[in-house]
Design a protein around this motif. Structure first.
Motif, PDB file in Angstrom:
ATOM      1  N   TYR A   1       0.769  -1.175   0.185  1.00 48.77           N
ATOM      2  CA  TYR A   1      -0.013  -0.175  -0.074  1.00 48.77           C
ATOM      3  C   TYR A   1       0.663   1.116   0.006  1.00 48.77           C
ATOM      4  CZ  TYR A   1      -3.522  -3.210   1.017  1.00 48.77           C
ATOM      5  OH  TYR A   1      -4.471  -4.368   1.291  1.00 48.77           O
ATOM      6  N   LEU A   2       0.251   2.315  -0.539  1.00 49.79           N
ATOM      7  CA  LEU A   2       1.180   3.586  -0.360  1.00 49.79           C
ATOM      8  C   LEU A   2       1.742   4.218   0.917  1.00 49.79           C
ATOM      9  CD1 LEU A   2      -0.919   5.853  -3.194  1.00 49.79           C
ATOM     10  CD2 LEU A   2       1.469   4.575  -3.316  1.00 49.79           C
ATOM     11  N   ASP A   3       0.933   3.641   1.831  1.00 47.21           N
ATOM     12  CA  ASP A   3       1.542   3.830   3.454  1.00 47.21           C
ATOM     13  C   ASP A   3       2.549   3.133   3.676  1.00 47.21           C
ATOM     14  OD1 ASP A   3      -0.995   5.428   3.652  1.00 47.21           O
ATOM     15  OD2 ASP A   3      -2.025   3.940   4.731  1.00 47.21           O
ATOM     16  N   ASP A   4       2.975   2.140   2.833  1.00 50.65           N
ATOM     17  CA  ASP A   4       4.147   1.204   3.258  1.00 50.65           C
ATOM     18  C   ASP A   4       5.469   1.973   2.553  1.00 50.65           C
ATOM     19  OD1 ASP A   4       2.599  -0.711   4.176  1.00 50.65           O
ATOM     20  OD2 ASP A   4       2.514  -1.748   2.468  1.00 50.65           O
ATOM     21  N   LEU A   5       5.364   3.076   1.994  1.00 49.72           N
ATOM     22  CA  LEU A   5       6.452   3.783   1.440  1.00 49.72           C
ATOM     23  C   LEU A   5       7.535   4.163   2.179  1.00 49.72           C
ATOM     24  CD1 LEU A   5       4.808   6.323  -1.083  1.00 49.72           C
ATOM     25  CD2 LEU A   5       6.613   4.691  -1.775  1.00 49.72           C
ATOM     26  N   GLU A   6       8.669   4.016   1.983  1.00 46.29           N
ATOM     27  CA  GLU A   6       9.866   4.113   3.005  1.00 46.29           C
ATOM     28  C   GLU A   6      10.557   5.245   2.204  1.00 46.29           C
ATOM     29  OE1 GLU A   6      11.816   0.279   4.089  1.00 46.29           O
ATOM     30  OE2 GLU A   6       9.913  -0.374   4.887  1.00 46.29           O
ATOM     31  N   ASP A   7      11.522   5.978   3.062  1.00 47.58           N
ATOM     32  CA  ASP A   7      12.421   6.884   2.662  1.00 47.58           C
ATOM     33  C   ASP A   7      13.404   6.105   1.770  1.00 47.58           C
ATOM     34  OD1 ASP A   7      11.457   8.829   4.582  1.00 47.58           O
ATOM     35  OD2 ASP A   7      13.172   8.609   5.692  1.00 47.58           O
ATOM     36  N   GLY A   8      13.565   6.850   0.425  1.00 52.16           N
ATOM     37  CA  GLY A   8      14.584   6.288  -0.530  1.00 52.16           C
ATOM     38  C   GLY A   8      13.649   5.661  -1.601  1.00 52.16           C
ATOM     39  N   ASP A   9      12.259   5.252  -1.232  1.00 49.23           N
ATOM     40  CA  ASP A   9      11.763   4.593  -2.441  1.00 49.23           C
ATOM     41  C   ASP A   9      11.697   5.260  -3.528  1.00 49.23           C
ATOM     42  OD1 ASP A   9      11.358   1.995  -1.074  1.00 49.23           O
ATOM     43  OD2 ASP A   9       9.223   2.380  -0.498  1.00 49.23           O
ATOM     44  N   VAL A  10      11.463   4.449  -4.827  1.00 50.85           N
ATOM     45  CA  VAL A  10      11.289   5.240  -5.927  1.00 50.85           C
ATOM     46  C   VAL A  10       9.793   4.716  -6.436  1.00 50.85           C
ATOM     47  CG1 VAL A  10      12.077   5.149  -8.419  1.00 50.85           C
ATOM     48  CG2 VAL A  10      13.901   5.114  -6.362  1.00 50.85           C
ATOM     49  N   ILE A  11       9.198   5.833  -7.250  1.00 55.43           N
ATOM     50  CA  ILE A  11       7.968   5.547  -7.797  1.00 55.43           C
ATOM     51  C   ILE A  11       8.128   5.921  -9.244  1.00 55.43           C
ATOM     52  CG2 ILE A  11       5.298   6.353  -8.142  1.00 55.43           C
ATOM     53  CD1 ILE A  11       5.538   6.904  -5.323  1.00 55.43           C
ATOM     54  N   ALA A  12       8.027   5.014 -10.313  1.00 57.57           N
ATOM     55  CA  ALA A  12       8.133   5.327 -11.734  1.00 57.57           C
ATOM     56  C   ALA A  12       6.782   5.943 -12.222  1.00 57.57           C
ATOM     57  CB  ALA A  12       8.436   4.179 -12.198  1.00 57.57           C
ATOM     58  N   VAL A  13       6.818   6.868 -12.974  1.00 57.08           N
ATOM     59  CA  VAL A  13       5.731   7.437 -13.656  1.00 57.08           C
ATOM     60  C   VAL A  13       6.137   7.932 -15.022  1.00 57.08           C
ATOM     61  CG1 VAL A  13       5.082   8.820 -11.467  1.00 57.08           C
ATOM     62  CG2 VAL A  13       6.220  10.134 -13.086  1.00 57.08           C
TER      63      VAL A  13
ATOM     64  N   GLY B   1      -2.143  11.278  -0.905  1.00 55.44           N
ATOM     65  CA  GLY B   1      -1.475  11.465   0.027  1.00 55.44           C
ATOM     66  C   GLY B   1      -0.006  11.346  -0.023  1.00 55.44           C
ATOM     67  N   VAL B   2       0.568  11.182  -1.256  1.00 56.08           N
ATOM     68  CA  VAL B   2       2.076  10.795  -1.510  1.00 56.08           C
ATOM     69  C   VAL B   2       2.817  12.087  -1.502  1.00 56.08           C
ATOM     70  CG1 VAL B   2       3.874   9.821  -2.610  1.00 56.08           C
ATOM     71  CG2 VAL B   2       1.824   8.638  -2.233  1.00 56.08           C
ATOM     72  N   ILE B   3       2.221  13.138  -2.167  1.00 55.18           N
ATOM     73  CA  ILE B   3       2.980  14.389  -2.569  1.00 55.18           C
ATOM     74  C   ILE B   3       1.688  15.377  -2.400  1.00 55.18           C
ATOM     75  CG2 ILE B   3       4.579  13.457  -4.190  1.00 55.18           C
ATOM     76  CD1 ILE B   3       2.989  14.314  -6.382  1.00 55.18           C
ATOM     77  N   THR B   4       2.404  16.694  -2.575  1.00 57.97           N
ATOM     78  CA  THR B   4       1.517  17.883  -2.755  1.00 57.97           C
ATOM     79  C   THR B   4       2.060  18.502  -3.788  1.00 57.97           C
ATOM     80  OG1 THR B   4       1.108  17.867  -0.283  1.00 57.97           O
ATOM     81  CG2 THR B   4       0.668  19.925  -1.423  1.00 57.97           C
ATOM     82  N   LEU B   5       1.143  19.079  -4.919  1.00 56.83           N
ATOM     83  CA  LEU B   5       1.485  19.814  -5.864  1.00 56.83           C
ATOM     84  C   LEU B   5       1.036  21.310  -5.680  1.00 56.83           C
ATOM     85  CD1 LEU B   5      -0.130  17.470  -8.679  1.00 56.83           C
ATOM     86  CD2 LEU B   5       2.323  17.783  -8.292  1.00 56.83           C
ATOM     87  N   LYS B   6       1.923  22.187  -6.201  1.00 55.25           N
ATOM     88  CA  LYS B   6       1.691  23.602  -6.468  1.00 55.25           C
ATOM     89  C   LYS B   6       0.371  23.762  -6.827  1.00 55.25           C
ATOM     90  CE  LYS B   6       6.503  24.735  -7.373  1.00 55.25           C
ATOM     91  NZ  LYS B   6       7.310  25.092  -8.508  1.00 55.25           N
TER      92      LYS B   6
END
Length: 156
Positions: free
Chosen positions: A6-18, A36-41
């Motif tokens: 789950y996205l809650d499992d993200l850890e420091d240093g993880d990579v997400i490909a887009v 809830g992973v990032i906040t955009l301008k």
């Protein structure tokens, strides 16, 4: 039994490909923001790129790749955000494998819905009316739902 990430499992240093093309990168970033992973301008919207990320909610990296390549790195990164057609080609099921997906009422889903248009004056053409009726039929909706397993959804 293996744990479904789950996205809650993200850890420091993880990579997400887009995907790195304008439309699909923005859609991917909007999906990450909605989860809830990032906040955009403010105002980044459907033209967002990684330069529009105002803040990261975890210390992760977002890797931009050509859209067709994103599914190929799924075993090398923490998560991938990819288009439904590439998910299907990779043998992935939106219904079974996706942990997040665009909601039907999202700006991206509403903006990029496929529509039927005709040359002015052809609105009442019997062939066009028949096509629209078929495309709106329960049979076609069932076909889409059964064939694309959530990667394509019929629009109401």
């Amino acid at each position: 039994m293996q744990h479904q990430p789950y996205l809650d499992d993200l850890e420091d240093g993880d990579v997400i490909a887009v995907p790195n093309d304008t439309t699909n990168e923005a859609r991917a970033l909007l999906l990450l923001e909605a989860n809830g992973v990032i906040t955009l301008k403010e105002g980044a919207g459907l033209t967002a790129t990684i330069k529009d990320i105002e803040s990261y909610n975890k210390k992760i990296e977002i890797e931009e790749l050509e859209a067709a390549q994103v599914s190929r790195v799924k075993d090398e990164v923490a998560f991938v955000v990819l288009n439904g057609n590439y998910a299907l080609q990779a043998g992935l099921s939106v219904a079974k494998d996706a942990i997040a997906y665009e909601q039907a009422d999202s700006e991206a889903a509403q903006t990029y819905v496929n529509i039927i248009t005709v040359k002015e004056g052809n609105e009442n053409n019997e062939g066009i009316k028949a096509l629209v009726d078929v495309l709106k039929s329960d049979e076609i909706k069932d076909y889409i739902n059964n064939t694309y397993d959530g990667a394509v959804i019929p629009f109401e």
